[in-house]
Write a protein that holds these residues in place. Structure first.
Motif, PDB file in Angstrom:
ATOM      1  N   GLN A   1      10.525  -6.382  35.409  1.00 16.36           N
ATOM      2  CA  GLN A   1       9.843  -7.029  34.412  1.00 16.36           C
ATOM      3  C   GLN A   1       9.413  -5.979  33.247  1.00 16.36           C
ATOM      4  N   GLU A   2       8.988  -5.049  33.701  1.00 12.66           N
ATOM      5  CA  GLU A   2       8.403  -3.836  32.778  1.00 12.66           C
ATOM      6  C   GLU A   2       9.480  -3.338  31.988  1.00 12.66           C
ATOM      7  N   TYR A   3      10.597  -3.118  32.666  1.00 15.68           N
ATOM      8  CA  TYR A   3      11.826  -2.933  32.084  1.00 15.68           C
ATOM      9  C   TYR A   3      12.519  -3.641  30.946  1.00 15.68           C
ATOM     10  N   LEU A   4      12.563  -4.868  31.433  1.00 17.16           N
ATOM     11  CA  LEU A   4      12.967  -5.966  30.435  1.00 17.16           C
ATOM     12  C   LEU A   4      12.014  -6.202  29.242  1.00 17.16           C
ATOM     13  N   LYS A   5      10.801  -5.769  29.409  1.00 14.83           N
ATOM     14  CA  LYS A   5       9.886  -5.868  28.153  1.00 14.83           C
ATOM     15  C   LYS A   5      10.176  -4.743  27.164  1.00 14.83           C
ATOM     16  N   GLU A   6      10.261  -3.432  27.824  1.00 20.50           N
ATOM     17  CA  GLU A   6      10.757  -2.460  27.142  1.00 20.50           C
ATOM     18  C   GLU A   6      11.949  -2.575  26.381  1.00 20.50           C
ATOM     19  N   ARG A   7      13.107  -3.059  26.929  1.00 21.92           N
ATOM     20  CA  ARG A   7      14.439  -3.448  26.479  1.00 21.92           C
ATOM     21  C   ARG A   7      14.244  -4.262  25.210  1.00 21.92           C
ATOM     22  N   GLU A   8      13.460  -5.365  25.515  1.00 20.65           N
ATOM     23  CA  GLU A   8      13.510  -6.190  24.433  1.00 20.65           C
ATOM     24  C   GLU A   8      12.560  -5.723  23.202  1.00 20.65           C
ATOM     25  N   GLU A   9      11.843  -5.122  23.576  1.00 15.30           N
ATOM     26  CA  GLU A   9      10.857  -4.194  22.491  1.00 15.30           C
ATOM     27  C   GLU A   9      11.847  -3.326  21.515  1.00 15.30           C
ATOM     28  N   PHE A  10      12.615  -2.572  22.363  1.00 13.29           N
ATOM     29  CA  PHE A  10      13.655  -1.597  21.844  1.00 13.29           C
ATOM     30  C   PHE A  10      14.619  -2.313  20.928  1.00 13.29           C
ATOM     31  N   ARG A  11      15.159  -3.464  21.407  1.00 17.15           N
ATOM     32  CA  ARG A  11      16.129  -4.397  20.814  1.00 17.15           C
ATOM     33  C   ARG A  11      15.405  -4.945  19.520  1.00 17.15           C
ATOM     34  N   ARG A  12      14.235  -5.073  19.295  1.00 12.77           N
ATOM     35  CA  ARG A  12      13.544  -5.808  18.442  1.00 12.77           C
ATOM     36  C   ARG A  12      13.217  -4.572  17.242  1.00 12.77           C
ATOM     37  N   THR A  13      12.757  -3.425  17.801  1.00  7.10           N
ATOM     38  CA  THR A  13      12.267  -2.525  16.891  1.00  7.10           C
ATOM     39  C   THR A  13      13.371  -1.384  16.573  1.00  7.10           C
ATOM     40  N   GLY A  14      14.043  -1.090  17.527  1.00  9.54           N
ATOM     41  CA  GLY A  14      14.996   0.021  17.627  1.00  9.54           C
ATOM     42  C   GLY A  14      14.560   1.349  17.990  1.00  9.54           C
ATOM     43  N   ILE A  15      13.129   1.335  18.523  1.00 10.00           N
ATOM     44  CA  ILE A  15      12.526   2.524  18.649  1.00 10.00           C
ATOM     45  C   ILE A  15      12.386   2.571  20.121  1.00 10.00           C
ATOM     46  N   PRO A  16      12.812   3.654  20.881  1.00  9.31           N
ATOM     47  CA  PRO A  16      12.700   3.750  22.161  1.00  9.31           C
ATOM     48  C   PRO A  16      11.134   3.989  22.695  1.00  9.31           C
ATOM     49  N   SER A  17      10.953   3.447  23.909  1.00 15.60           N
ATOM     50  CA  SER A  17       9.441   3.310  24.349  1.00 15.60           C
ATOM     51  C   SER A  17       8.825   4.924  24.321  1.00 15.60           C
ATOM     52  N   LYS A  18       9.406   5.803  24.465  1.00 15.51           N
ATOM     53  CA  LYS A  18       8.955   7.209  24.596  1.00 15.51           C
ATOM     54  C   LYS A  18       8.398   7.683  23.117  1.00 15.51           C
ATOM     55  N   LYS A  19       9.239   7.336  22.026  1.00 17.39           N
ATOM     56  CA  LYS A  19       8.872   7.289  20.945  1.00 17.39           C
ATOM     57  C   LYS A  19       7.812   6.580  20.283  1.00 17.39           C
ATOM     58  N   ARG A  20       7.472   5.466  20.765  1.00 15.32           N
ATOM     59  CA  ARG A  20       6.515   4.574  20.408  1.00 15.32           C
ATOM     60  C   ARG A  20       5.273   5.094  20.960  1.00 15.32           C
ATOM     61  N   GLN A  21       5.296   5.788  22.167  1.00 12.27           N
ATOM     62  CA  GLN A  21       3.928   6.073  22.777  1.00 12.27           C
ATOM     63  C   GLN A  21       3.458   7.291  21.911  1.00 12.27           C
ATOM     64  N   GLN A  22       4.473   8.228  21.342  1.00 16.14           N
ATOM     65  CA  GLN A  22       3.940   9.397  20.814  1.00 16.14           C
ATOM     66  C   GLN A  22       3.152   9.086  19.598  1.00 16.14           C
ATOM     67  N   LYS A  23       2.148   9.760  19.243  1.00 19.30           N
ATOM     68  CA  LYS A  23       1.491   9.561  18.134  1.00 19.30           C
ATOM     69  C   LYS A  23       2.143  10.164  16.884  1.00 19.30           C
ATOM     70  N   VAL A  24       1.941   9.317  15.794  1.00 22.71           N
ATOM     71  CA  VAL A  24       2.621   9.810  14.594  1.00 22.71           C
ATOM     72  C   VAL A  24       1.274  10.790  14.003  1.00 22.71           C
ATOM     73  N   PRO A  25       1.903  11.869  13.387  1.00 23.34           N
ATOM     74  CA  PRO A  25       0.790  12.687  12.715  1.00 23.34           C
ATOM     75  C   PRO A  25       0.247  11.762  11.435  1.00 23.34           C
ATOM     76  N   SER A  26      -0.813  11.860  11.118  1.00 26.94           N
ATOM     77  CA  SER A  26      -1.500  11.109   9.979  1.00 26.94           C
ATOM     78  C   SER A  26      -1.317  12.076   8.723  1.00 26.94           C
ATOM     79  N   SER A  27      -0.893  13.127   8.606  1.00 28.58           N
ATOM     80  CA  SER A  27      -0.737  13.998   7.325  1.00 28.58           C
ATOM     81  C   SER A  27       0.521  14.786   7.724  1.00 28.58           C
ATOM     82  N   MET A  28       1.461  14.922   6.729  1.00 27.58           N
ATOM     83  CA  MET A  28       2.826  15.666   6.800  1.00 27.58           C
ATOM     84  C   MET A  28       2.674  16.593   5.784  1.00 27.58           C
TER      85      MET A  28
END
Length: 106
Positions: free
Chosen positions: A79-106
């Motif tokens: 069930q956890e995998y299916l949720k991750e797969r569904e989220e990936f299909r919706r956003t196109g972002i792998p779960s590992k990338k979603r969990q990483q913090k995006v830097p606030s300033s570049m």
């Protein structure tokens, strides 16, 4: 989608590789005390670990095998995998990338 139709769409690699990998990772966490005991024994005994760490190894194997065969844990991971797969299909972002913090300033 219903759970039955989602399951019908699981590929071989998902059923036999990806979900079991999640089960192994969770089992390793659930058996962390046994992993720690076995690791400590191996570090203390070096080459003699094969002989001296049999009890720790047997306890670790028993713990891990029990979780590997647990259909409830497999279903939870599926069930956890299916949720991750569904989220990936919706956003196109792998779960590992979603969990990483995006830097606030570049």
């Amino acid at each position: 989608m219903e759970a039955a139709s989602q399951e019908a769409h699981l590929r071989h690699v998902e059923k036999d590789v990806l979900i079991p990998k999640m089960v192994r990772e969770k089992a390793r966490v659930l058996c962390s005390d046994k992993v720690e005991d076995f690791t400590k024994c191996c570090q203390e005994n070096g080459f003699l670990m094969v002989v001296k760490c049999r009890a720790e190894n047997a306890a670790l194997k028993e713990c891990l095998t029990g979780h590997y065969r647990d259909s409830t844990l497999y279903e939870e991971c599926k069930q956890e995998y299916l949720k991750e797969r569904e989220e990936f299909r919706r956003t196109g972002i792998p779960s590992k990338k979603r969990q990483q913090k995006v830097p606030s300033s570049m």
